[in-house]
Scaffold this active site. Structure first.
Site, PDB file in Angstrom:
ATOM      1  N   LYS A  22       0.835  -1.198   0.000  1.00 40.82           N
ATOM      2  CA  LYS A  22       0.000   0.000   0.000  1.00 40.82           C
ATOM      3  C   LYS A  22       0.871   1.250   0.000  1.00 40.82           C
ATOM      4  CE  LYS A  22      -1.590   2.059   3.579  1.00 40.82           C
ATOM      5  NZ  LYS A  22      -2.264   2.461   4.828  1.00 40.82           N
TER       6      LYS A  22
ATOM      7  N   ASP B 285      -6.349   0.974   1.059  1.00 41.33           N
ATOM      8  CA  ASP B 285      -6.439   1.308   2.478  1.00 41.33           C
ATOM      9  C   ASP B 285      -7.813   0.866   2.996  1.00 41.33           C
ATOM     10  OD1 ASP B 285      -8.182   3.152   1.423  1.00 41.33           O
ATOM     11  OD2 ASP B 285      -7.358   4.860   2.525  1.00 41.33           O
TER      12      ASP B 285
END
Length: 381
Positions: A249, A267
């Site tokens: 991420k 997320d």
């Protein structure tokens, strides 16, 4: 003479009797001849009855063959003999329920055809092509709602972005943006942060939560940058994920926003929304990334991440989505999970959608031009 006459009379009487007897005999013989047709007629009737009986017996097997197919009541033969009219009536009424069963099926097949695929319905059985079209249309709609979408972390270079992204775990971007000015003012380069006193760094990072673990991560990645990459942030995914505290991420945030290389940022907001929209049922971030990435061209990945995350922060909240104020409500299978009343839903909006400041202290000019407001610094009320 008298005797002869008398004998003659007797003979004559006998002859008359015999003649009468003969006549009666002939009459009797004639009678059977007349009765013979009467006797032959019953025989014909009997033969006719036998013929009809044979025809009836020829028809009976067909009735016996059809009887088992219509009803399994073979053991209740006496009941059927007692009430043959009811069984025939039941057989006549049998087609009626069959028609009633068929009619609802046709009705249910035709009713949901138009609305189920377009508005607020669980898209079970949705084809791959329909899913791709719906997902891309959602992204286009969000691009019109958030044309100024951008990463909501303040940064000036890749080093600041990677550190800020690591610090954003388990806190808001606003809190990170209010904390990093003091950190970067004291430690502007990887070399400076690699040589920093951990206790001093912890004190600066305390407002972000989990400050001890985050201090170890940012000092560790700074040392790795100095020792392995000459103090420069690498621009490859396989290199970024080797840094302490950096996962896929974080790596995609850096690649997409500091190097212009497409990536999907999975997320918590992104995970929640793509499952609400039925783009995927996966829960693992890596599998979500692969599933959603397959729905869009690679060039859309970075902007797609911004659009989805912005929508999750401003309208499609975790606990109480503002469904009544959602611009993509007609495309959302989860419509109705939140507040559907427009006036009540409008009160749930956040940031610039509610006329309040955003998360960046130094947002891009496009955001300010669109009516966005900069966030206040730490301790400014």
């Amino acid at each position: 003479m008298g005797e002869q006459i008398s004998d003659g009379g007797r003979k004559t009487a006998k002859a008359a009797k015999t003649a009468a007897a003969g006549g009666s005999a002939s009459a009797k013989k004639a009678a059977p001849a007349r009765k013979t047709p009467a006797r032959k007629t019953p025989a014909k009737k009997a033969t006719a009855q036998k013929a009809t009986a044979q025809k009836a017996t020829a028809k009976k097997p067909a009735a016996k063959k059809t009887a088992p197919a219509r009803g399994p009541a073979a053991k209740q033969a006496s009941a059927r003999k007692a009430a043959p009219a009811k069984s025939s009536a039941a057989l006549k009424k049998a087609p009626a329920p069959r028609k009633q069963v068929v009619a609802p099926k046709k009705a249910t097949a035709s009713v949901p055809a138009a609305p189920a695929k377009t508005v607020a319905a669980h898209p079970q059985g949705e084809s791959r092509t329909a899913l791709v079209r719906r997902a891309r249309r959602v992204n286009r709609e969000l691009a019109e709602v958030y044309p100024y979408a951008h990463p909501e972390l303040d940064f000036e270079n890749p080093f600041q972005l990677v550190v800020a992204t690591v610090l954003s775990a388990q806190t808001t971007d606003l809190r990170v943006n209010q904390t990093t000015p003091a950190l970067f003012a004291k430690y502007p380069t990887p070399e400076d942060l690699a040589a920093a006193d951990p206790e001093e760094v912890e004190e600066i990072l305390r407002p972000t939560g989990f400050f001890r673990a985050k201090t170890k991560s940012v000092i560790g990645l700074s040392k790795a940058l100095v020792e392995q990459f000459g103090g420069e942030v690498p621009g490859r995914l396989e290199d970024l994920v080797k840094l302490p505290g950096v996962g896929r991420k974080t790596a995609f945030v850096v690649l997409g926003n500091a190097f212009g290389r497409p990536g999907i940022t999975v997320d918590t907001h992104f995970q929640r929304l793509v499952r609400r929209w039925k783009w995927t049922d996966e829960t693992d971030p890596d599998k979500i990334e692969a599933a959603v990435g397959a729905l869009f061209p690679k060039s859309d990945w970075t902007d797609l991440s911004h659009h989805v995350i912005w929508h999750g922060r401003r309208i499609c909240h975790a606990r109480k989505p503002a469904c009544g104020a959602c611009p993509i409500a007609p495309l959302c299978p989860a419509y109705g999970e939140g507040e559907t009343d427009p006036e009540k839903a409008e009160k749930l909006l956040k940031y610039e959608k509610a006329g309040r400041p955003g998360q960046r202290l130094r947002p891009p000019q496009a955001y300010l031009d669109a009516g966005g407001r900069a966030a206040p610094p730490l301790g400014a009320g």
